[in-house]
Design a protein around this motif. Sequence first.
Motif, PDB file in Angstrom:
ATOM      1  N   PHE A   1      16.011  17.213   3.508  1.00 44.75           N
ATOM      2  CA  PHE A   1      15.969  16.301   4.657  1.00 44.75           C
ATOM      3  C   PHE A   1      16.104  14.844   4.192  1.00 44.75           C
ATOM      4  O   PHE A   1      15.418  14.408   3.263  1.00 44.75           O
ATOM      5  N   PHE A   2      16.997  14.128   4.823  1.00 45.57           N
ATOM      6  CA  PHE A   2      17.280  12.724   4.517  1.00 45.57           C
ATOM      7  C   PHE A   2      17.766  12.511   3.083  1.00 45.57           C
ATOM      8  O   PHE A   2      17.468  11.504   2.440  1.00 45.57           O
ATOM      9  N   ASN A   3      18.579  13.492   2.621  1.00 49.70           N
ATOM     10  CA  ASN A   3      19.329  13.333   1.379  1.00 49.70           C
ATOM     11  C   ASN A   3      20.766  13.707   1.696  1.00 49.70           C
ATOM     12  O   ASN A   3      21.034  14.350   2.709  1.00 49.70           O
TER      13      ASN A   3
ATOM     14  N   LEU B   1      17.444   6.482   4.099  1.00 49.31           N
ATOM     15  CA  LEU B   1      16.163   5.870   4.457  1.00 49.31           C
ATOM     16  C   LEU B   1      16.268   5.229   5.830  1.00 49.31           C
ATOM     17  O   LEU B   1      17.104   4.341   6.038  1.00 49.31           O
ATOM     18  N   TYR B   2      15.427   5.690   6.735  1.00 52.46           N
ATOM     19  CA  TYR B   2      15.351   5.046   8.053  1.00 52.46           C
ATOM     20  C   TYR B   2      14.627   3.721   7.854  1.00 52.46           C
ATOM     21  O   TYR B   2      13.566   3.685   7.228  1.00 52.46           O
ATOM     22  N   ALA B   3      15.207   2.624   8.335  1.00 48.70           N
ATOM     23  CA  ALA B   3      14.661   1.312   7.990  1.00 48.70           C
ATOM     24  C   ALA B   3      14.847   0.297   9.114  1.00 48.70           C
ATOM     25  O   ALA B   3      15.953   0.127   9.627  1.00 48.70           O
TER      26      ALA B   3
ATOM     27  N   ILE C   1      28.123  14.654   8.820  1.00 45.33           N
ATOM     28  CA  ILE C   1      29.240  14.574   7.881  1.00 45.33           C
ATOM     29  C   ILE C   1      29.866  13.201   8.058  1.00 45.33           C
ATOM     30  O   ILE C   1      30.313  12.860   9.158  1.00 45.33           O
ATOM     31  N   TYR C   2      29.855  12.396   7.000  1.00 44.86           N
ATOM     32  CA  TYR C   2      30.377  11.035   7.079  1.00 44.86           C
ATOM     33  C   TYR C   2      31.850  11.053   6.659  1.00 44.86           C
ATOM     34  O   TYR C   2      32.185  10.671   5.532  1.00 44.86           O
ATOM     35  N   LEU C   3      32.693  11.504   7.562  1.00 51.01           N
ATOM     36  CA  LEU C   3      34.136  11.557   7.305  1.00 51.01           C
ATOM     37  C   LEU C   3      34.636  10.174   6.895  1.00 51.01           C
ATOM     38  O   LEU C   3      34.462   9.204   7.651  1.00 51.01           O
TER      39      LEU C   3
ATOM     40  N   LEU D   1      24.764   0.948   5.556  1.00 50.54           N
ATOM     41  CA  LEU D   1      23.779   0.865   6.626  1.00 50.54           C
ATOM     42  C   LEU D   1      24.411   1.529   7.842  1.00 50.54           C
ATOM     43  O   LEU D   1      25.394   1.019   8.389  1.00 50.54           O
ATOM     44  N   SER D   2      23.880   2.682   8.210  1.00 54.58           N
ATOM     45  CA  SER D   2      24.430   3.448   9.340  1.00 54.58           C
ATOM     46  C   SER D   2      23.729   2.964  10.611  1.00 54.58           C
ATOM     47  O   SER D   2      22.632   3.405  10.940  1.00 54.58           O
ATOM     48  N   ILE D   3      24.409   2.065  11.314  1.00 59.02           N
ATOM     49  CA  ILE D   3      23.704   1.202  12.274  1.00 59.02           C
ATOM     50  C   ILE D   3      23.625   1.730  13.703  1.00 59.02           C
ATOM     51  O   ILE D   3      24.472   2.483  14.164  1.00 59.02           O
TER      52      ILE D   3
ATOM     53  N   PRO E   1      18.819   1.004  11.203  1.00 56.10           N
ATOM     54  CA  PRO E   1      19.793   1.933  10.629  1.00 56.10           C
ATOM     55  C   PRO E   1      19.159   2.998   9.739  1.00 56.10           C
ATOM     56  O   PRO E   1      18.001   2.896   9.346  1.00 56.10           O
ATOM     57  N   VAL E   2      19.970   3.991   9.452  1.00 59.16           N
ATOM     58  CA  VAL E   2      19.716   4.864   8.308  1.00 59.16           C
ATOM     59  C   VAL E   2      20.453   4.220   7.140  1.00 59.16           C
ATOM     60  O   VAL E   2      21.665   3.984   7.230  1.00 59.16           O
ATOM     61  N   ILE E   3      19.726   3.900   6.079  1.00 60.94           N
ATOM     62  CA  ILE E   3      20.361   3.311   4.891  1.00 60.94           C
ATOM     63  C   ILE E   3      20.703   4.429   3.912  1.00 60.94           C
ATOM     64  O   ILE E   3      19.836   5.243   3.569  1.00 60.94           O
TER      65      ILE E   3
HETATM   66  N1  THG Z   1      22.085   8.917  12.156  1.00 61.87           N
HETATM   67  C1  THG Z   1      22.829   8.008  11.495  1.00 61.87           C
HETATM   68  N2  THG Z   1      22.917   6.727  11.874  1.00 61.87           N
HETATM   69  C2  THG Z   1      22.229   6.339  12.979  1.00 61.87           C
HETATM   70  C3  THG Z   1      21.423   7.237  13.695  1.00 61.87           C
HETATM   71  C4  THG Z   1      21.365   8.570  13.257  1.00 61.87           C
HETATM   72  N3  THG Z   1      22.322   5.050  13.390  1.00 61.87           N
HETATM   73  C5  THG Z   1      21.827   4.690  14.681  1.00 61.87           C
HETATM   74  C6  THG Z   1      20.549   5.391  15.049  1.00 61.87           C
HETATM   75  N4  THG Z   1      20.702   6.816  14.794  1.00 61.87           N
HETATM   76  C7  THG Z   1      19.419   4.839  14.258  1.00 61.87           C
HETATM   77  N5  THG Z   1      18.140   5.318  14.734  1.00 61.87           N
HETATM   78  C8  THG Z   1      17.501   6.416  14.198  1.00 61.87           C
HETATM   79  C9  THG Z   1      16.280   6.770  14.716  1.00 61.87           C
HETATM   80  C10 THG Z   1      15.596   7.843  14.188  1.00 61.87           C
HETATM   81  C11 THG Z   1      16.135   8.563  13.147  1.00 61.87           C
HETATM   82  C12 THG Z   1      17.347   8.208  12.640  1.00 61.87           C
HETATM   83  C13 THG Z   1      18.035   7.116  13.147  1.00 61.87           C
HETATM   84  C14 THG Z   1      15.400   9.698  12.527  1.00 61.87           C
HETATM   85  N6  THG Z   1      14.078   9.600  12.360  1.00 61.87           N
HETATM   86  C15 THG Z   1      13.263  10.637  11.765  1.00 61.87           C
HETATM   87  C16 THG Z   1      12.223  11.088  12.766  1.00 61.87           C
HETATM   88  O1  THG Z   1      11.786  10.292  13.565  1.00 61.87           O
HETATM   89  O2  THG Z   1      11.848  12.247  12.664  1.00 61.87           O
HETATM   90  C17 THG Z   1      12.467  10.183  10.580  1.00 61.87           C
HETATM   91  C18 THG Z   1      13.214   9.639   9.475  1.00 61.87           C
HETATM   92  C19 THG Z   1      12.331   9.309   8.291  1.00 61.87           C
HETATM   93  O3  THG Z   1      11.100   9.452   8.389  1.00 61.87           O
HETATM   94  O4  THG Z   1      12.848   8.857   7.264  1.00 61.87           O
HETATM   95  O5  THG Z   1      15.990  10.683  12.141  1.00 61.87           O
HETATM   96  O6  THG Z   1      20.705   9.454  13.848  1.00 61.87           O
HETATM   97  N7  THG Z   1      23.520   8.394  10.430  1.00 61.87           N
END
Ligand code: THG
Length: 377
Positions: A184-186, A101-103, A212-214, A128-130, A116-118
């Motif tokens: 997507f996003f799973n 989840l983008y949050a 890939i989250y090694l 929290l992938s920050i 982050p992406v949670i």
């Molecule tokens: N992947 C992972 N961690 C991250 C990023 C990433 N951490 C830092 C940074 N990138 C965080 N920022 C973003 C910004 C946008 C997106 C992901 C991380 C993204 N957004 C989709 C879009 O805009 O199309 C929508 C996502 C959604 O709707 O849920 O992908 O890239 N691991």
Amino acid sequence: MESAAIQRTAKLAVSRRQRSTPYTPRVEALGVSDYSIVNHTVLPKGFGRSIEEDYWHLREHVQLWDVSCQRQVELKGPDAGHLAQLMTPRDLRKARAGQCLYAPLIDQQAGMLNDPVILKHNDHHFWLSIADSDVLLWAKGLALGYGHNVELREPDVSPLAVQGPKADALMEAVFGSAVHDIRFFNFAWLDFRGHPMLVARSGYSKQGGFEIYLDNSALGLDLWDALWEAGQPFAVAPGCPNLIERVEGGLLSYGNEFNNENNPIECDMDKYCSTDPDLEFIGKDALAEIRAQGPARSIRGVVFDGDKCPPCANTWRLTVDDQYAGYLSTAVWSPRLKSNIALGMLEKNYRDAGNVVIVECSDGTLREGVVSILPIT
Ligand code: THG
């Protein structure tokens, strides 16, 4: 603090505090030319080709990106879910295990702290992938203050992104056909030579692909080499988040497009902010107040002509009839649109798509720009 990028191109002195990654030996062998530092970790910025060449390659083939700087803040324990929810206005109550989840993360004034992406592992375990700020310290402070029963740390996790239209084919060659089932996003756990690896369909581009989250640095070179070899028929190349592609796609960068001075509504993240009165999170009252008032500015695209613009290291002022209209944070020439394109914050009276603004470019030129919604198409 009023912040500005450094002006001079000098070598950055490195020590243990500027961390390398499990993939750094391969990235260096493949000719990395520049690094940025994100989360105290190197992020490759180029491999000696032009940004335009990298852009076209990303749109046509597949690239391996060392995005280990996307560090994980791990929340684990009985109160992990409560803490995660306190940190974001995004409603996590219906999130499923295996979901990304983008949050937005916000403080008590609804100022952005990170985006982050949670990743939800289960009800008691989140990553929290920050983006570039020290979220672990904020989480530790909150857990202490709330008396939470939760373990907080930065685990040994180094994401490797496989991005581009041929990512599915390349990933199938290494992980098998199960990659096609990841939506997507799973994410799913897939076998790599007897080691389970977390594979998500996500990444910092709009060209499709995986991350890939090694979770074991010792396997980094084996993982890179396997992808590299399997990628030969697909013209695989080393790469990195591409500025042209990300501006066109409207992918925002914390510290560049926005920072703690901005709230999520300004950042076009309204859709990730719950309005449910029953949901508790930090910054809820401040956010409700901002929503009631309406945001004073908004993130937008700006398209402007003239010669290929220089890099926008600091912000460039925007004006309309000599009045301040906002600023640009990132600007780049798009070879596809044959125009300069940018991301910026447009003040309320000037943010409608189609409005004309003057860009005060750092090369001293004044250029006419047109406001655009995101993505820029
Ligand atoms: N992947 C992972 N961690 C991250 C990023 C990433 N951490 C830092 C940074 N990138 C965080 N920022 C973003 C910004 C946008 C997106 C992901 C991380 C993204 N957004 C989709 C879009 O805009 O199309 C929508 C996502 C959604 O709707 O849920 O992908 O890239 N691991």
